[in-house]
Design a protein around this motif. Structure first.
Motif, mmCIF file in Angstrom:
data_model
loop_
_atom_site.group_PDB
_atom_site.id
_atom_site.type_symbol
_atom_site.label_atom_id
_atom_site.label_comp_id
_atom_site.label_asym_id
_atom_site.label_seq_id
_atom_site.Cartn_x
_atom_site.Cartn_y
_atom_site.Cartn_z
ATOM 1 N N LEU A 90 0.839 -1.201 0.000
ATOM 2 C CA LEU A 90 0.000 0.000 0.000
ATOM 3 C C LEU A 90 0.874 1.250 0.000
ATOM 4 N N ILE A 101 2.034 1.697 -3.544
ATOM 5 C CA ILE A 101 0.930 2.183 -4.379
ATOM 6 C C ILE A 101 0.723 3.680 -4.186
ATOM 7 N N ASN A 102 0.772 4.122 -2.926
ATOM 8 C CA ASN A 102 0.601 5.551 -2.642
ATOM 9 C C ASN A 102 1.804 6.359 -3.112
ATOM 10 N N ASP A 159 -2.672 2.976 -9.621
ATOM 11 C CA ASP A 159 -4.101 2.681 -9.549
ATOM 12 C C ASP A 159 -4.282 1.302 -8.920
ATOM 13 N N ILE A 160 -4.889 1.260 -7.754
ATOM 14 C CA ILE A 160 -5.045 -0.003 -7.036
ATOM 15 C C ILE A 160 -5.931 -0.987 -7.804
ATOM 16 N N TYR A 161 -6.750 -0.465 -8.755
ATOM 17 C CA TYR A 161 -7.616 -1.326 -9.554
ATOM 18 C C TYR A 161 -6.940 -1.804 -10.851
ATOM 19 N N ILE A 165 -3.123 -2.681 -11.081
ATOM 20 C CA ILE A 165 -1.763 -2.723 -10.548
ATOM 21 C C ILE A 165 -0.779 -3.232 -11.598
ATOM 22 N N ARG A 214 -4.406 -10.749 -10.859
ATOM 23 C CA ARG A 214 -4.211 -9.669 -9.887
ATOM 24 C C ARG A 214 -5.412 -9.455 -8.975
ATOM 25 N N MET A 224 -5.705 -7.516 -5.429
ATOM 26 C CA MET A 224 -6.426 -6.244 -5.409
ATOM 27 C C MET A 224 -7.476 -6.243 -4.298
ATOM 28 N N LEU A 229 -5.820 -5.887 -0.905
ATOM 29 C CA LEU A 229 -5.299 -4.535 -0.675
ATOM 30 C C LEU A 229 -6.429 -3.551 -0.364
ATOM 31 N N ILE A 230 -7.532 -3.665 -1.095
ATOM 32 C CA ILE A 230 -8.669 -2.771 -0.852
ATOM 33 C C ILE A 230 -9.244 -3.015 0.545
ATOM 34 N N ARG A 272 -6.798 -1.594 3.064
ATOM 35 C CA ARG A 272 -6.852 -0.132 3.095
ATOM 36 C C ARG A 272 -8.058 0.360 3.881
#
Length: 242
Positions: free
Chosen positions: A20, A23-24, A29-31, A33, A92, A96, A99-100, A103
């Protein structure tokens, strides 16, 4: 002090936290990756932690294997389907979803912590010292992953200058001694100092001892490490309470 600096850092919250962070940091884009890119960045962190002989939980290595597996699946050619295309899950998607979910959990936990601090200021009860307030950092403070990335760059630079010492050449360097030397250096320049300036061209043992000393000084609230903007170099200065 033993030759091997086996250090366990409580700041590491797990491989999903590291992903995470990446990604930041790189505005991914977390959707959607880019697995090849994020796997490469993730492995840099793992390699750096191994070089520093940090105590890495097995879950980090499991995630590394998972990322490599996903990467390999994406590299395989898609079989052609002539008549009816069957839905094939993107390799993925599971990552995903995790991770969502993580988060959301992390944001909820941070919200609850903020609420706890707010409630502690309005309840009519004897004053209490909250650990969370003690952990508040100056604005722009670097996190453990920023520091791992920076020390990785230090190790890479030193590798070009001279070979790393062998186990026979290793010398014991008291962490307390490096802590005081760092404080003396900061006091001498009398201004914030670049993270990299604390790592002169010496042995890897010296570099590792310096890194651990910096972490310990931060833990003791004697210094703080700041990063003005994303990807900027880290700046070390004396800790100032706010």
């Amino acid at each position: 002090m033993p030759n091997h600096y086996q250090v366990k850092l409580e700041s590491f919250e797990g491989p999903l936290d590291l992903l995470l962070h990446l990604i930041n940091k790189y505005e991914i884009d977390i959707y959607d990756i880019p697995v090849a890119e994020i796997t490469s960045q993730y492995m840099v962190y793992i390699h750096t932690m191994q070089q520093l002989e940090l105590d890495i939980a097995s879950e980090y290595l499991v995630m590394a294997a998972t990322l490599l597996e996903i990467k390999s699946k994406l590299l395989l050619p898609n079989p052609s389907i002539e008549i009816e295309e069957e839905y094939e899950e993107d390799p993925r998607e599971e990552l995903m979803r995790r991770l969502i979910e993580y988060r959301k959990y992390k944001e909820a936990a941070e919200h609850l912590k903020d609420r706890e601090v707010e409630q502690s200021q309005v309840h009519t009860r004897p004053p209490m010292q909250f650990e969370e307030e003690d952990r508040q950092l100056p604005e722009g403070a670097a996190n453990i992953y920023d520091m791992i990335e920076a020390i990785g760059k230090v190790l890479e630079r030193k590798k070009w200058n001279r070979p790393l010492e062998t186990s026979v050449q290793r010398q014991e360097i008291p962490i307390e001694q490096r802590m005081e030397e760092i404080m003396e250096t900061i006091d001498q320049v009398n201004k914030p100092i670049s993270f990299f300036e604390l790592f002169p061209s010496k042995t890897r043992t010296y570099i590792v001892a310096t890194f651990i000393a910096i972490l310990e000084l931060m833990k003791q609230k004697r210094i703080h490490c700041k990063q003005e903007k994303n990807l900027d170099e880290l700046i070390i200065s004396r800790y100032e309470s706010h």
